[in-house]
Design a protein around this motif. Structure first.
Motif, PDB file in Angstrom:
ATOM      1  N   GLY A  12       0.786  -1.215   0.000  1.00  9.20           N
ATOM      2  CA  GLY A  12       0.000   0.000   0.000  1.00  9.20           C
ATOM      3  C   GLY A  12       0.824   1.273   0.000  1.00  9.20           C
ATOM      4  O   GLY A  12       0.277   2.367   0.003  1.00  9.20           O
ATOM      5  N   ASN A  13       2.137   1.144   0.014  1.00 11.53           N
ATOM      6  CA  ASN A  13       3.009   2.312   0.022  1.00 11.53           C
ATOM      7  C   ASN A  13       3.500   2.614  -1.395  1.00 11.53           C
ATOM      8  O   ASN A  13       3.730   1.711  -2.189  1.00 11.53           O
ATOM      9  N   HIS A  14       3.619   3.902  -1.734  1.00  8.75           N
ATOM     10  CA  HIS A  14       4.116   4.335  -3.044  1.00  8.75           C
ATOM     11  C   HIS A  14       3.281   3.806  -4.208  1.00  8.75           C
ATOM     12  O   HIS A  14       3.836   3.467  -5.258  1.00  8.75           O
ATOM     13  N   VAL A  15       1.990   3.726  -4.046  1.00 10.78           N
ATOM     14  CA  VAL A  15       1.157   3.209  -5.139  1.00 10.78           C
ATOM     15  C   VAL A  15       0.780   4.305  -6.135  1.00 10.78           C
ATOM     16  O   VAL A  15       0.439   4.002  -7.285  1.00 10.78           O
ATOM     17  N   PHE A  16       0.841   5.559  -5.718  1.00  9.75           N
ATOM     18  CA  PHE A  16       0.398   6.652  -6.594  1.00  9.75           C
ATOM     19  C   PHE A  16       1.203   6.691  -7.888  1.00  9.75           C
ATOM     20  O   PHE A  16       0.643   6.807  -8.978  1.00  9.75           O
ATOM     21  N   GLU A  17       2.517   6.586  -7.774  1.00  6.96           N
ATOM     22  CA  GLU A  17       3.353   6.648  -8.972  1.00  6.96           C
ATOM     23  C   GLU A  17       3.081   5.460  -9.890  1.00  6.96           C
ATOM     24  O   GLU A  17       3.213   5.575 -11.116  1.00  6.96           O
ATOM     25  N   LYS A  18       2.689   4.327  -9.328  1.00  3.10           N
ATOM     26  CA  LYS A  18       2.338   3.159 -10.149  1.00  3.10           C
ATOM     27  C   LYS A  18       1.022   3.399 -10.881  1.00  3.10           C
ATOM     28  O   LYS A  18       0.873   3.051 -12.049  1.00  3.10           O
ATOM     29  N   ILE A  19       0.061   3.996 -10.176  1.00  2.24           N
ATOM     30  CA  ILE A  19      -1.252   4.258 -10.777  1.00  2.24           C
ATOM     31  C   ILE A  19      -1.140   5.218 -11.947  1.00  2.24           C
ATOM     32  O   ILE A  19      -1.700   4.987 -13.013  1.00  2.24           O
ATOM     33  N   ILE A  20      -0.394   6.313 -11.748  1.00  6.34           N
ATOM     34  CA  ILE A  20      -0.393   7.388 -12.739  1.00  6.34           C
ATOM     35  C   ILE A  20       0.699   7.250 -13.791  1.00  6.34           C
ATOM     36  O   ILE A  20       0.810   8.093 -14.689  1.00  6.34           O
ATOM     37  N   SER A  21       1.503   6.194 -13.730  1.00  4.09           N
ATOM     38  CA  SER A  21       2.569   6.024 -14.719  1.00  4.09           C
ATOM     39  C   SER A  21       1.958   5.921 -16.117  1.00  4.09           C
ATOM     40  O   SER A  21       0.857   5.385 -16.302  1.00  4.09           O
ATOM     41  N   LEU A  22       2.676   6.425 -17.096  1.00  2.90           N
ATOM     42  CA  LEU A  22       2.190   6.373 -18.481  1.00  2.90           C
ATOM     43  C   LEU A  22       1.980   4.931 -18.928  1.00  2.90           C
ATOM     44  O   LEU A  22       1.050   4.641 -19.686  1.00  2.90           O
ATOM     45  N   GLU A  23       2.837   4.043 -18.455  1.00  2.00           N
ATOM     46  CA  GLU A  23       2.685   2.622 -18.811  1.00  2.00           C
ATOM     47  C   GLU A  23       1.362   2.068 -18.291  1.00  2.00           C
ATOM     48  O   GLU A  23       0.617   1.400 -19.012  1.00  2.00           O
ATOM     49  N   ASN A  24       1.065   2.349 -17.022  1.00  2.00           N
ATOM     50  CA  ASN A  24      -0.182   1.854 -16.438  1.00  2.00           C
ATOM     51  C   ASN A  24      -1.402   2.497 -17.090  1.00  2.00           C
ATOM     52  O   ASN A  24      -2.412   1.829 -17.323  1.00  2.00           O
ATOM     53  N   LEU A  25      -1.317   3.781 -17.403  1.00  2.15           N
ATOM     54  CA  LEU A  25      -2.430   4.467 -18.068  1.00  2.15           C
ATOM     55  C   LEU A  25      -2.683   3.874 -19.455  1.00  2.15           C
ATOM     56  O   LEU A  25      -3.835   3.701 -19.865  1.00  2.15           O
ATOM     57  N   TYR A  26      -1.594   3.538 -20.162  1.00  6.54           N
ATOM     58  CA  TYR A  26      -1.746   2.963 -21.501  1.00  6.54           C
ATOM     59  C   TYR A  26      -2.350   1.562 -21.430  1.00  6.54           C
ATOM     60  O   TYR A  26      -3.265   1.223 -22.204  1.00  6.54           O
ATOM     61  N   ILE A  27      -1.863   0.736 -20.510  1.00  9.58           N
ATOM     62  CA  ILE A  27      -2.427  -0.617 -20.340  1.00  9.58           C
ATOM     63  C   ILE A  27      -3.895  -0.517 -19.922  1.00  9.58           C
ATOM     64  O   ILE A  27      -4.745  -1.273 -20.402  1.00  9.58           O
ATOM     65  N   SER A  28      -4.192   0.417 -19.047  1.00 12.64           N
ATOM     66  CA  SER A  28      -5.570   0.619 -18.586  1.00 12.64           C
ATOM     67  C   SER A  28      -6.468   1.045 -19.738  1.00 12.64           C
ATOM     68  O   SER A  28      -7.623   0.610 -19.828  1.00 12.64           O
ATOM     69  N   TRP A  29      -5.946   1.890 -20.617  1.00 15.03           N
ATOM     70  CA  TRP A  29      -6.701   2.297 -21.804  1.00 15.03           C
ATOM     71  C   TRP A  29      -7.032   1.090 -22.676  1.00 15.03           C
ATOM     72  O   TRP A  29      -8.166   0.921 -23.122  1.00 15.03           O
ATOM     73  N   LYS A  30      -6.046   0.230 -22.907  1.00 15.27           N
ATOM     74  CA  LYS A  30      -6.267  -0.948 -23.748  1.00 15.27           C
ATOM     75  C   LYS A  30      -7.308  -1.891 -23.126  1.00 15.27           C
ATOM     76  O   LYS A  30      -8.142  -2.454 -23.838  1.00 15.27           O
ATOM     77  N   GLU A  31      -7.246  -2.045 -21.809  1.00 18.45           N
ATOM     78  CA  GLU A  31      -8.223  -2.898 -21.131  1.00 18.45           C
ATOM     79  C   GLU A  31      -9.616  -2.283 -21.179  1.00 18.45           C
ATOM     80  O   GLU A  31     -10.615  -2.979 -21.384  1.00 18.45           O
ATOM     81  N   PHE A  32      -9.658  -0.971 -21.009  1.00 21.07           N
ATOM     82  CA  PHE A  32     -10.945  -0.273 -21.010  1.00 21.07           C
ATOM     83  C   PHE A  32     -11.643  -0.345 -22.360  1.00 21.07           C
ATOM     84  O   PHE A  32     -12.856  -0.542 -22.452  1.00 21.07           O
ATOM     85  N   LYS A  33     -10.898  -0.181 -23.450  1.00 18.71           N
ATOM     86  CA  LYS A  33     -11.521  -0.022 -24.770  1.00 18.71           C
ATOM     87  C   LYS A  33     -12.011  -1.335 -25.384  1.00 18.71           C
ATOM     88  O   LYS A  33     -12.686  -1.312 -26.416  1.00 18.71           O
ATOM     89  N   ARG A  34     -11.699  -2.482 -24.765  1.00 16.58           N
ATOM     90  CA  ARG A  34     -12.154  -3.757 -25.310  1.00 16.58           C
ATOM     91  C   ARG A  34     -13.672  -3.789 -25.432  1.00 16.58           C
ATOM     92  O   ARG A  34     -14.395  -3.550 -24.466  1.00 16.58           O
ATOM     93  N   GLY A  35     -14.146  -4.080 -26.637  1.00 13.26           N
ATOM     94  CA  GLY A  35     -15.577  -4.140 -26.876  1.00 13.26           C
ATOM     95  C   GLY A  35     -16.247  -2.795 -27.014  1.00 13.26           C
ATOM     96  O   GLY A  35     -17.469  -2.723 -27.117  1.00 13.26           O
ATOM     97  N   LYS A  36     -15.458  -1.720 -26.992  1.00 13.15           N
ATOM     98  CA  LYS A  36     -16.038  -0.372 -27.052  1.00 13.15           C
ATOM     99  C   LYS A  36     -15.482   0.439 -28.222  1.00 13.15           C
ATOM    100  O   LYS A  36     -15.695   1.647 -28.280  1.00 13.15           O
ATOM    101  N   THR A  37     -14.772  -0.201 -29.137  1.00 16.26           N
ATOM    102  CA  THR A  37     -14.059   0.539 -30.191  1.00 16.26           C
ATOM    103  C   THR A  37     -14.984   1.269 -31.164  1.00 16.26           C
ATOM    104  O   THR A  37     -14.542   2.172 -31.874  1.00 16.26           O
ATOM    105  N   LYS A  38     -16.252   0.905 -31.192  1.00 14.46           N
ATOM    106  CA  LYS A  38     -17.201   1.567 -32.096  1.00 14.46           C
ATOM    107  C   LYS A  38     -17.935   2.729 -31.425  1.00 14.46           C
ATOM    108  O   LYS A  38     -18.727   3.420 -32.069  1.00 14.46           O
ATOM    109  N   LYS A  39     -17.683   2.931 -30.146  1.00 13.59           N
ATOM    110  CA  LYS A  39     -18.331   4.025 -29.417  1.00 13.59           C
ATOM    111  C   LYS A  39     -17.711   5.363 -29.840  1.00 13.59           C
ATOM    112  O   LYS A  39     -16.478   5.502 -29.849  1.00 13.59           O
TER     113      LYS A  39
END
Length: 350
Positions: A12-39
């Protein structure tokens, strides 16, 4: 020393930098957009993806990020639910938070919590209920009972401050806590209460909140055969009077510790041989069947798919995928005739 100083979790320590890292944001984007690419809103965000993700990263880093307002709509599946949908950029943040926080909290949940967890789900929960029934009834040789309860207006009643207090015990990172507070307080039903059904983070927050109930029932009340799926939970025991005595103790705990109440009209104690209605199935000794309402809803949807296919609204592939999903649901219960009927109609159609 403040609450953040008493850190209980290394993860639970130092999680903020992991959450907001560009790598995590990009992976999160890819996971989010599954099945939604036509929206349209998803396509718009992707058109300037690098700029949008970098801007989001900067806003989070400098704490200038503000959660947008929600769009709301009603969904009936099967009962009417009020869904609140966040904007794409916010949902990417939700995924980013979820990816980092889920493993931190999930490892501390009890085994028999089945909602929105990896390798769990509805079918595993129903299978576990059958295992409990078999053990409590000594391989169906003795009568056993099930107590089934539902929490009244659960998502609308979750107290923001209590939830934040529970999270604070595990998350030592002040910056991460700031972001979680922004997300939690972005939605309010009544005086600092409520989580939106449309947020991915709400699923995790709900399990964090109810983990207190799970451990009270398992460790304080010593209920051996207990399982929960979202706000529905079941306790199996050979003594009906024992189950009746648990109800006031559980309700008192909910009121005093979680500011919740049991739904008074959804407290049910019945014998296993009468059938236990749970997650779309009716569990009986030795077998399970599809719930009557689930069956009716399924055939109503099937009829709609047939009409869409004949009118050209959906492709053959989409239609076949729908049929296979329904057959998959039926494969988890005693439904030979129903499956044969659907499979026969599919063969005749093509």
């Amino acid at each position: 020393m403040n609450n953040f100083g008493r850190r209980k979790s290394v993860d639970g320590n130092h999680v903020f930098e992991k959450i907001i890292s560009l790598e995590n944001l990009y992976i999160s984007w890819k996971e989010f957009k599954r099945g939604k690419t036509k929206k349209p809103d998803v396509q718009k965000f992707e058109m300037f993806l690098e700029d949008n993700l970098f801007a989001l990263h900067q806003e989070l880093k400098h704490k200038t990020y503000r959660h947008s307002n929600y769009a709301d709509f009603y969904l009936k599946d099967p009962k009417l639910r009020h869904i609140h949908k966040a904007e794409v950029r916010d949902r990417v943040v939700h995924h980013a938070v979820y990816r980092i926080l889920y493993p931190i909290f999930d490892k501390n949940f009890i085994y028999d919590s089945y909602s929105c967890r990896n390798e769990k789900g509805t079918h595993k929960a129903v299978l576990r209920l059958e295992t409990f029934d078999r053990k409590a009834s000594e391989n169906y040789t003795k009568i056993c009972y099930c107590l089934k309860c539902d929490i009244k207006k659960f998502f609308n009643s979750i107290d923001h401050q209590l939830l934040l207090d529970f999270i604070k015990k595990e998350i030592a990172d002040k910056d991460a806590f700031w972001l979680l507070e922004v997300i939690i307080k972005s939605f309010c039903r009544n005086k600092g209460k409520g989580l939106p059904l449309g947020n991915l983070t709400s699923q995790l927050f709900a399990n964090i909140y109810q983990d207190k109930l799970d451990k009270f029932i398992k460790h304080r009340l010593k209920a051996r055969f207990y399982l929960r799926y979202t706000d529905d939970f079941i306790i199996v025991h050979k003594d009906a009077d024992y189950l009746k005595k648990l109800v006031p103790a559980i309700n008192e705990f909910l009121q005093q510790n979680l500011k919740l109440d049991l739904h008074p009209n959804k407290i049910i104690i019945r014998k296993l041989r009468q059938g236990i209605d749970f997650l779309g199935y009716v569990v009986l000794s030795h077998y399970r069947v599809l719930r009557t309402k689930t069956k009716r809803r399924m055939f109503k949807k099937l009829k709609g798919k047939y009409s869409q296919f004949y009118s050209g609204e959906i492709s053959r592939q989409t239609f076949e995928q729908s049929m296979q999903s329904y057959l998959g649901i039926l494969s988890h219960c005693s439904s030979y005739k129903l499956r044969q009927e659907i499979a026969g109609n599919l063969r005749n159609l093509f």
